[in-house]
Enzyme design. Structure first.
Site, PDB file in Angstrom:
ATOM      1  N   GLY A 120       0.797  -1.216   0.000  1.00 56.19           N
ATOM      2  CA  GLY A 120       0.000   0.000   0.000  1.00 56.19           C
ATOM      3  C   GLY A 120       0.830   1.267   0.000  1.00 56.19           C
ATOM      4  O   GLY A 120       0.517   2.235  -0.696  1.00 56.19           O
ATOM      5  N   LYS A 156      -6.802 -13.415  -9.856  1.00 54.79           N
ATOM      6  CA  LYS A 156      -5.574 -13.356  -9.052  1.00 54.79           C
ATOM      7  C   LYS A 156      -5.353 -14.670  -8.310  1.00 54.79           C
ATOM      8  O   LYS A 156      -4.213 -15.109  -8.122  1.00 54.79           O
ATOM      9  CB  LYS A 156      -5.671 -12.188  -8.062  1.00 54.79           C
ATOM     10  CG  LYS A 156      -4.448 -12.024  -7.147  1.00 54.79           C
ATOM     11  CD  LYS A 156      -3.166 -11.826  -7.927  1.00 54.79           C
ATOM     12  CE  LYS A 156      -2.029 -11.237  -7.100  1.00 54.79           C
ATOM     13  NZ  LYS A 156      -1.836 -11.787  -5.773  1.00 54.79           N
ATOM     14  N   GLU A 214       1.626 -19.495  -9.812  1.00 53.92           N
ATOM     15  CA  GLU A 214       2.878 -19.050  -9.179  1.00 53.92           C
ATOM     16  C   GLU A 214       3.427 -20.124  -8.245  1.00 53.92           C
ATOM     17  O   GLU A 214       4.634 -20.390  -8.217  1.00 53.92           O
ATOM     18  CB  GLU A 214       2.588 -17.762  -8.403  1.00 53.92           C
ATOM     19  CG  GLU A 214       3.767 -17.137  -7.705  1.00 53.92           C
ATOM     20  CD  GLU A 214       3.325 -15.910  -6.930  1.00 53.92           C
ATOM     21  OE1 GLU A 214       3.315 -15.964  -5.681  1.00 53.92           O
ATOM     22  OE2 GLU A 214       2.963 -14.903  -7.570  1.00 53.92           O
ATOM     23  N   TYR A 215       2.540 -20.775  -7.470  1.00 57.57           N
ATOM     24  CA  TYR A 215       2.968 -21.871  -6.590  1.00 57.57           C
ATOM     25  C   TYR A 215       3.692 -22.945  -7.403  1.00 57.57           C
ATOM     26  O   TYR A 215       4.765 -23.425  -7.022  1.00 57.57           O
ATOM     27  CB  TYR A 215       1.745 -22.519  -5.927  1.00 57.57           C
ATOM     28  CG  TYR A 215       1.204 -21.849  -4.690  1.00 57.57           C
ATOM     29  CD1 TYR A 215       1.063 -20.461  -4.613  1.00 57.57           C
ATOM     30  CD2 TYR A 215       0.785 -22.607  -3.605  1.00 57.57           C
ATOM     31  CE1 TYR A 215       0.532 -19.870  -3.494  1.00 57.57           C
ATOM     32  CE2 TYR A 215       0.264 -22.022  -2.476  1.00 57.57           C
ATOM     33  CZ  TYR A 215       0.129 -20.645  -2.421  1.00 57.57           C
ATOM     34  OH  TYR A 215      -0.395 -20.062  -1.301  1.00 57.57           O
TER      35      TYR A 215
END
Length: 323
Positions: free
Chosen positions: A25, A187, A194-195
């Site tokens: 953030g 996502k 991605e894993y």
């Protein structure tokens, strides 16, 4: 004086309330400010925030407001969205940019719609590198709500790549994936992939390191980053990690999961989609948390029972462990 969030003519500043100024953030706020946008930030940590409370953040924004929530998924996000829904006005928009489960988005959307408040879910990828490189954004919501936040998405996403003729390639780094829930569902699948990619790179690394034949394991990994079909940003990051710690001696083999790998496998089961690679990579993370696998204890006991194969006593294993 606050500016109108949807006055986006050339030269106008676009205003955004941003809740959660941690690693992601905080960098997002900085990237938006560099693009000329006005950010009113709130965080529980006093040193990071511009205002002291969520009511103060809402008060500081001109209507119609756009507020981006960037806090941990689950109860922190649910509580924040619920409080915001009680503070905002019809026509305002809430964006959840955390790693929420897509079904939570659908619940939040119903709650917000009852009050006339728009809701967008945005899957964000880019990590700590997003400040300089930009963030890949996967967005779910109505066309009207997404249009209100489009200048924010445009500032956060990576610069458009160009083809051989110098023309920009549309769509890279950003997608309006569908209605509410589509962003975080996209996502979720991204993180499941991605894993599996990380698991494959890790297994390849282990095999290279296990044989005496390979004298330069980091060099082999680095050689794959150019001209090969398995090159990727993840591979670049593995090269970076090996440059800092060539044998990875300073890192424990314990790997957490954020939940999205589990949700991906759950959806694979629900939709009868075979997903053995992603499922195996998730289970490998579970295995990484076991000092001594109960499953393998049972396997060793069975081998001993049916074939008389030798088993190692616990005391012998403990004696062999380095201090």
């Amino acid at each position: 004086m606050a500016v109108n969030a949807v006055e986006v003519e050339e030269g106008r500043v676009v205003q955004l309330g941003l809740i959660g100024l941690g690693k992601m953030g905080g960098n997002m706020a900085e990237r938006l400010r560099r693009a000329g946008h006005e950010i009113v930030g709130y965080d529980r940590a006093p040193g990071k925030r511009d205002v002291e409370s969520l009511p103060a953040l809402v008060e500081a924004l001109a209507e119609p407001r756009v507020v981006w929530v960037m806090v941990p998924s689950g109860e922190p996000t649910k509580a924040t969205v619920k409080e915001l829904a009680g503070l905002l006005a019809p026509g305002d928009v809430i964006i959840d940019g955390g790693n929420s489960k897509y079904t939570d988005d659908q619940v939040h959307d119903v709650m917000c719609r009852e009050k006339g408040i728009g809701y967008i879910d945005c899957g964000v990828s880019g990590g700590v590198w997003g400040l300089e490189n930009g963030y890949a954004l996967m967005v779910g919501g109505t066309k009207e709500d997404v249009a209100k936040a489009q200048p924010i998405f445009d500032a956060l996403k990576p610069p458009a790549p160009v083809d051989e003729s110098g023309q920009e390639i549309p769509g890279a780094g950003y997608v309006h994936a569908g209605p509410v829930g589509a962003g975080h569902f996209s996502k979720m699948v991204h993180n499941g992939i991605e894993y599996a990619l990380m698991q494959a790179y890790g297994e390849g690394y282990e095999l290279l390191a296990a044989v005496d034949l390979i004298e330069d394991v980091p060099g082999v990994i680095a050689s794959w980053t150019q001209g090969t079909v398995i090159r990727s940003w993840l591979l670049d990051l593995l090269v970076r990690a090996l440059q800092e710690d060539p044998a990875l001696e300073r890192i424990s083999g314990y790997a957490e999961d954020s939940g999205e790998g589990r949700w991906t496998v759950e959806q694979a089961i629900e939709n009868a989609v075979p997903m053995p690679t992603i499922a195996a990579s998730l289970f490998a993370r579970f295995s990484s948390r076991q000092e001594d696998s109960p499953t393998m204890k049972a396997v060793a006991a069975l081998r001993n029972q049916f074939g008389g194969h030798a088993v190692r006593a616990v005391q012998a294993q403990e004696a062999e462990r380095p201090a």
